[in-house]
Design a protein around this motif. Sequence first.
Motif, short mmCIF file in Angstrom:
data_model
loop_
_atom_site.label_atom_id
_atom_site.label_comp_id
_atom_site.label_asym_id
_atom_site.label_seq_id
_atom_site.Cartn_x
_atom_site.Cartn_y
_atom_site.Cartn_z
N ASP A 20 0.84 -1.19 0.00
CA ASP A 20 0.00 0.00 0.00
C ASP A 20 0.88 1.25 0.00
N GLY A 21 0.71 2.08 -1.01
CA GLY A 21 1.53 3.28 -1.14
C GLY A 21 2.70 3.14 -2.08
N GLY A 22 2.89 1.92 -2.62
CA GLY A 22 3.92 1.73 -3.64
C GLY A 22 5.23 1.19 -3.15
N GLY A 23 5.52 1.25 -1.84
CA GLY A 23 6.68 0.56 -1.30
C GLY A 23 6.39 -0.92 -1.20
N TRP A 24 7.37 -1.70 -0.79
CA TRP A 24 7.15 -3.15 -0.70
C TRP A 24 7.94 -3.68 0.48
N ALA A 25 7.26 -4.44 1.33
CA ALA A 25 7.86 -4.86 2.60
C ALA A 25 9.12 -5.70 2.41
N GLU A 26 9.27 -6.36 1.28
CA GLU A 26 10.46 -7.18 1.05
C GLU A 26 11.70 -6.32 0.85
N GLY A 27 11.50 -5.02 0.72
CA GLY A 27 12.64 -4.12 0.63
C GLY A 27 13.28 -4.10 -0.74
N TYR A 28 14.61 -4.14 -0.76
CA TYR A 28 15.36 -3.97 -2.00
C TYR A 28 15.02 -5.02 -3.05
N TYR A 29 14.53 -6.16 -2.62
CA TYR A 29 14.27 -7.23 -3.57
C TYR A 29 13.17 -6.91 -4.58
N ILE A 30 12.42 -5.87 -4.34
CA ILE A 30 11.45 -5.46 -5.35
C ILE A 30 12.16 -5.10 -6.65
N ASN A 31 13.40 -4.65 -6.54
CA ASN A 31 14.16 -4.28 -7.74
C ASN A 31 14.58 -5.49 -8.56
N TYR A 32 14.46 -6.68 -8.00
CA TYR A 32 14.86 -7.89 -8.71
C TYR A 32 13.69 -8.59 -9.41
N TRP A 33 12.44 -8.19 -9.09
CA TRP A 33 11.32 -8.92 -9.70
C TRP A 33 10.25 -8.05 -10.34
N LEU A 34 10.15 -6.78 -9.94
CA LEU A 34 9.02 -5.99 -10.41
C LEU A 34 9.03 -5.81 -11.91
N TYR A 35 10.19 -5.55 -12.50
CA TYR A 35 10.24 -5.35 -13.95
C TYR A 35 9.69 -6.55 -14.69
N GLU A 36 10.09 -7.75 -14.27
CA GLU A 36 9.61 -8.95 -14.96
C GLU A 36 8.09 -9.09 -14.85
#
Length: 704
Positions: free
Chosen positions: A213-229
């Motif tokens: 909620d709000g665009g952040g993600w609780a998993e932290g930095y790992y959003i940068n490893y999967w969101l694009y895909e």
Amino acid sequence: MPVSKLRYKRLRTFGIFVCMILSVSGIQSVAGQGRAVPAEHPRLLGSREYLQSLAASRPDAYKRVVAVARQQNADDHAKMISMALVCAIENDESLGRDAVQLAMKYVTGPIRKGHVTFAHDLARCAIVYDLCYESWTQQQREQFHEYMNATVDANVRSETHVFHNGWYGYKHWGIGLACYAAYYENDRAAGILDGLEADWRTRAAPALELAGDGGGWAEGYYINYWLYEWLFFCEVARRCEGLDHYAEAPKFFENRAVAGMFEAYPGISTYNSRRPIPMGDSGGRIFGGDRDKVLSARRILVSRYVDDPANQAVHAFNEQTPRSSVGVYAYKDFLWRDTPFVSAQGEESLHAERRRNIKAGSLEDFKLSHISQGPGYVYARSSWNDDATYFFFKCGDRFTAHQHLDVGHFLIYKYEELAGDGGHYDSFGSSHDVNYHLRTIAHSTILLYDPAEKWPGIRAGNVTGNDGGQAHNWPHHNGAVTDPEQWHAGRDLYDIADILAFEDRGAYVYVAGDCTRAYSSDKMESFTRQIIFLRPNTFVIFDRVCSKDAGFKKTWLLQAIKVPTQTNKHLIITNGKGWLFVQTLLPEHSQVRLVSGPELYSYGGRDYPPSRDTGPAPECRIEISPSEPGTCDYFLHVLTAAGSDVASVDEATMIRWGRAQDITVSVGETTIKFAIPDVGGSIEQSGQLRQLADKVVPAVSSDE
């Protein structure tokens, strides 16, 4: 509107049932038979005519794609996608056959399963299958179908946790692309796709709404490893049949590009890239291709929300780095960077009209802070200039494996990182990982040391250190929950922190958090943190910490990126052009300890050094404790960021102090009063007195 608990459980049960039946048996559903997927190839990224018109309108990016396809060495992923695009656009069957030969290495290779990126293999092969369709022999196509089906069947029980990166990036995006690519040729494709979507709608989308909620993600930095895909798959679904998966998790997707922009440190660095901030595991301390994925993800979302002023501001931000940093990723610029678009005559493109009309907003007028309440993140800046002072604060709940025991932690950046994230992610569950890197001692928050505290297992690692920090009763090796239903069922374990208040008044940003439940209830009575960011450069941090036993030592932590120098009044952290002045007002008679060098990764008589260096990390742990024990202690610090050309900063003065009354601090022209014992207070600037907010106020307000 959120679904009711009963309805949610029914939807989830139905989704899991459909997913199991379709994934295991391969039955093709009636819904799957009725899909309006284009019959011709290519279709994943648009028709041949669409791709040709895209090449005409983006000649520079396309020229670079051609160079990768025909001349340059590249990893298989970049090479195969580039070759497939050029094959489709130029009708080059010879290049297509070369791409097919690369794909056949995976098609005829061993079936990969488990926590490995089998989805990337599937995706690159699916793109070659679709865009180079004429270059496949019938036997090769059938082999691709067998490979696809076998990979799906082998991974029915792989990556099932929807709060974890693997569900999106290791598994489902590749399966989804393969289904659309072979939709009419593989009779299981429709059924598998139905199962994926049922799981998405009933489990994964609600997870994004809860923890994102709000665009952040609780998993932290790992959003940068999967969101694009995952966004790549969402775009394919929109392209192939007009499905809008973004609409199923609007709290996340509508805000993600903005949050992603705030998750970049100010300034442009290595290879014209932006460094993402560290959050939990990993952290992007050194340059890598994940930075280009972050840029592409923002681009995709900006195109989806083209009429939204906030996303238009993100577009202006994106255009400050117009090319991918890794040269062989030119295909990402070609596909996702919006430039003036010329559609082919008669082409009915889902994107054509939107791309013609996209416009950049103004960063000068855009807000300077953002809150993402799902993961409990607050981001703030002094400006959108490269010399801005940057701040990040974390006070959120537990959802998944890559989070740390770091509630109350913050980051400060000015020209360079000044207050960072300690330790190194040398490997999941290593001695350094479970005893230092993810522990509270590696973060800028509070330790409360109970010598009798026993630590539960963490990530199946060998836990021997009692750092005095936060605790979590890990239910299994990664400490994650499977889905939102399980999270709500175990809320007492996972609901561990709250952002109590947030507001941005322009001249200052205020945030208050309750961090109490992140610690063992056997030792912690209460811990609240209030932070006021006085723009442009000063932070006032007030902590109330009450323990169950007066003998439990309390320690205030600051993760200094460099060992500070000490003067009569300040600690001064210097990193390149950036400086951070640290003033301690409370405890009045404090004990200050600077831990660095060989001692940095040691405590309690044990050493926990990392097995590898993952890039620049804090080199000193500043520890500040009261000189006398007490049940309740108060910590008051003023931190001021500056450039190396600044010789001094405003001296902070605590003008009144008493254990039963308010605490008042003066910094420059600002006076702040903190209430005792309740979380509250007031701020006076330029003769104007305001009460600090007692709730979250998402909209940015102004003094003007």
